[in-house]
Design an enzyme around this catalytic site. Sequence first.
Site, PDB file in Angstrom:
ATOM      1  N   ARG A  73       0.863  -1.191   0.000  1.00  0.00           N
ATOM      2  CA  ARG A  73       0.000   0.000   0.000  1.00  0.00           C
ATOM      3  C   ARG A  73       0.890   1.229   0.000  1.00  0.00           C
ATOM      4  NH1 ARG A  73      -2.469   0.783   5.384  1.00  0.00           N
ATOM      5  NH2 ARG A  73      -1.065   2.559   5.429  1.00  0.00           N
ATOM      6  N   HIS A 128      -3.609   4.540   4.613  1.00  0.00           N
ATOM      7  CA  HIS A 128      -4.751   3.607   4.550  1.00  0.00           C
ATOM      8  C   HIS A 128      -5.938   4.270   3.848  1.00  0.00           C
ATOM      9  CE1 HIS A 128      -7.872   0.793   5.603  1.00  0.00           C
ATOM     10  NE2 HIS A 128      -8.529   1.750   6.228  1.00  0.00           N
ATOM     11  N   TYR A 157       3.358   4.864  11.752  1.00  0.00           N
ATOM     12  CA  TYR A 157       3.652   3.454  12.014  1.00  0.00           C
ATOM     13  C   TYR A 157       4.545   2.780  10.981  1.00  0.00           C
ATOM     14  CZ  TYR A 157      -0.480   3.197   8.981  1.00  0.00           C
ATOM     15  OH  TYR A 157      -1.377   3.371   7.960  1.00  0.00           O
TER      16      TYR A 157
HETATM   17  C1  LIG Z   1     -15.455  -5.472  10.330  1.00  0.00           C
HETATM   18  C2  LIG Z   1     -14.643  -4.240  10.221  1.00  0.00           C
HETATM   19  N1  LIG Z   1     -13.786  -3.934  11.211  1.00  0.00           N
HETATM   20  C3  LIG Z   1     -13.048  -2.815  11.151  1.00  0.00           C
HETATM   21  C4  LIG Z   1     -13.144  -1.978  10.090  1.00  0.00           C
HETATM   22  C5  LIG Z   1     -12.312  -0.720  10.024  1.00  0.00           C
HETATM   23  N2  LIG Z   1     -11.277  -0.898   9.014  1.00  0.00           N
HETATM   24  C6  LIG Z   1     -11.454  -0.423   7.773  1.00  0.00           C
HETATM   25  S1  LIG Z   1     -10.254  -0.892   6.772  1.00  0.00           S
HETATM   26  C7  LIG Z   1      -9.458  -1.746   7.965  1.00  0.00           C
HETATM   27  C8  LIG Z   1      -8.195  -2.486   7.650  1.00  0.00           C
HETATM   28  C9  LIG Z   1      -8.393  -3.428   6.547  1.00  0.00           C
HETATM   29  O1  LIG Z   1      -7.198  -4.011   6.202  1.00  0.00           O
HETATM   30  P1  LIG Z   1      -7.047  -5.025   5.004  1.00  0.00           P
HETATM   31  O2  LIG Z   1      -8.101  -6.076   5.095  1.00  0.00           O
HETATM   32  O3  LIG Z   1      -5.656  -5.483   4.984  1.00  0.00           O
HETATM   33  O4  LIG Z   1      -7.390  -4.166   3.708  1.00  0.00           O
HETATM   34  P2  LIG Z   1      -6.708  -2.834   3.143  1.00  0.00           P
HETATM   35  O5  LIG Z   1      -7.452  -1.674   3.722  1.00  0.00           O
HETATM   36  O6  LIG Z   1      -5.280  -2.832   3.513  1.00  0.00           O
HETATM   37  O7  LIG Z   1      -6.951  -2.890   1.685  1.00  0.00           O
HETATM   38  C10 LIG Z   1     -10.136  -1.642   9.158  1.00  0.00           C
HETATM   39  C11 LIG Z   1      -9.705  -2.239  10.434  1.00  0.00           C
HETATM   40  C12 LIG Z   1     -14.046  -2.329   9.075  1.00  0.00           C
HETATM   41  N3  LIG Z   1     -14.211  -1.558   7.988  1.00  0.00           N
HETATM   42  N4  LIG Z   1     -14.769  -3.451   9.165  1.00  0.00           N
END
Ligand SMILES: Cc1ncc(C[n+]2csc(CCOP(=O)(O)OP(=O)(O)O)c2C)c(N)n1
Lengths: 363, 326
Positions: free
Chosen positions: A256, A260, A269
């Site tokens: 990434r 985020h 971080y």
């Molecule tokens: C069930 C849930 N928990 C927490 C969140 C908050 N949140 C949004 S994105 C994220 C991280 C997601 O990481 P990843 O699955 O690696 O996908 P990326 O964003 O890196 O594409 C979190 C914790 C959410 N959207 N849904």
Amino acid sequence: MTVAATFEIRFTRYLDPTGREAAPLPSFAADARALLPDYRAMVFMRALDAKAIAMQRTGQIGTYASTLGKEAIDAGIGAVLAPNDVLLPSYRESGILMLRGVSPHRTLLYWGGDERGNVFPESPHDFPFNVPIASQMPHAAGVAYAMKLRREPRVALAMCGDGATSKGDFYEAINAAGAWKLPMVVVVVNNQYAISVPRRMQSAAQTLAQKAIAAGIACEQVDGNDLIAVRDAVGRAVELARTGRGPTLLEALTYRLSDHTTADDATRYRSADELKEQWKEEPILRLRSWLHAKGAWSPTDEQALAKDAQMHVQKMVQAYLDTPPPGSEQMFEHLYARLPRQYQSQVAELTQQEERDVEHHAG
Amino acid sequence: MSSITLVEAVNLALSRAMEDDDRVVVLGEDVGINGGVFRATAGLQQRFGAERVADTPLAEGLIAGMAVGMAAEGLRPVAEIQFAGFAYTAIDQILNHAGRLRHRTQGRLSCPMVLRTPCGAGIHAPEHHSESPEAMFAHIPGIRVVYPSSPAKAYGLLLASIADPDPVVFLEPSRLYRRFKEEVEDDGEPLPVDQAFIAREGTDVTLVAWGAMLYESLKAADELAGDGHFAEVIDLATLKPIDYDTVLESVKKTGRCVVVSEAPRTASLASEISANISERALLSLLAPVERVTAWDTVTPMFRLEERYMPNAARIVGAARKVLEYQ
Ligand SMILES: Cc1ncc(C[n+]2csc(CCOP(=O)(O)OP(=O)(O)O)c2C)c(N)n1
């Protein structure tokens, strides 16, 4: 003791980070020119992404999740999926949706806080952007089950992140896909972070692909910064699913390159050095270097494409800005096939409130 | 004494609790080095270490379920769910386990855990980030539901929630996280988790609210005062169990009541409160109790959220209705 079972995880890569061929290419890449549409799409994605971030900064849209660095994954999948397959995206798949014909101004509407961002007239079976992490995975199993039940040669392709592979929904869905041999493909975009949580803290598993082994389904790791590798691996997985030979889990390794979302500050971080190192792996430069080497692309082509991309982006921004603001009644529209009559009093109350507010402003 | 925001007060209470009690641990997504997406846990991991301030894998069922296990084993877990909209898979653990562990084991095991989560609309957040699920939690037996409305309340109520021997769901209105500052003394003093607060005294109509809706209600009270109507405004603060003594005493004085809630109307806490008042103060009522709530719709994406959340004008309208009732 004897060995009960052994497994291995294959990794696919055709282009190294400098764009040199690391393995004999698959046949679809025999003519480099055949990959120009994918390259163009990747450049469009990046231009649109940069614009969306700028629009968030100036308050024209809300929080936005960047696609920077995953263009090869989106382009590769977009190139392989058939129009009547079903895509189940996370919130980061605006690139694939664009290739499915969905106008990118929808992405701006979505992050601009407007439900119409999930209206995909050009690809009506695809699922909407999905924010609750991994909850789209069981939907994919359901979609695939429906396809299988009707004996249709179609595929459900679900996307999620590395963090999402920690959710029960993820395990439950791949397990079910295996149990029923569903026509389903899962692509895990391992961009190394779930917001601030690095991949190694998410799981002690050596690879995320291997989670498929417990589910009894095929799996593979693929270089997600290598368009050719993604197209190849997804192409094979989709073909297996389409021909009744079962589901596949692909782990696409990428990084990434953005925060985020625009609400995040990744400098808290991760180090600048790490980020700098990862830019050396990025997918667009890699593919362009290869296209150059093949004589399929020139700096003049690049200039023309950059101009084209800007024009296209501007058109999308205009389409977004030209969309009339949603009316309050939109809250009640499409809530049910037919709004139950019991809702009428609330609709009336809303109308009354609006009138009062208008008076308030006038007074 | 320092002037701090609500989210800083949450942070201060967590620091104080961790400092004073080794059993307190914080867990959740991004609570460690990142300090939480709203910065509620900023600096805690640096100060108390990664074992006591743990970034979890991304799994809300895990977070809530682990908190149950930790609590039963004598820790005082404070688990964070990043947004209330992602707490739904955690509800299984709260409903099936946290709220009934004490009862199921007839007091042998207990569950002194806190599940904190930001909630509510009004911050222009993406889809699923603006939910108000307080009624779903309040429906669960065996737990408390606490909903602070200011920095000082957040500090005192969170300390009380952490010290409480039973599970507490602690809902933090994200809209108020940085809305204003207030003097908060870091004295470790808890506030009661079984009491409502009178936010403004009045004689003519009672407005019951919590969280961000408190401020819409206070605004409404200002406007009503301009017409010579004096509203008493109650900050409910603890949504389960509800301090009906305070509510009923006020309603018996004013004879009129409007309950304000940011959550959808059907099966809401506003309905619950209204029912209680009707049952227990009917003869004091000069008008039927009014509810001002969000619509029974999906929480809209942010372009329409101002049209979804109740505002002062709607509260004034409802108050006038009960004031003018014949
Ligand atoms: C069930 C849930 N928990 C927490 C969140 C908050 N949140 C949004 S994105 C994220 C991280 C997601 O990481 P990843 O699955 O690696 O996908 P990326 O964003 O890196 O594409 C979190 C914790 C959410 N959207 N849904």
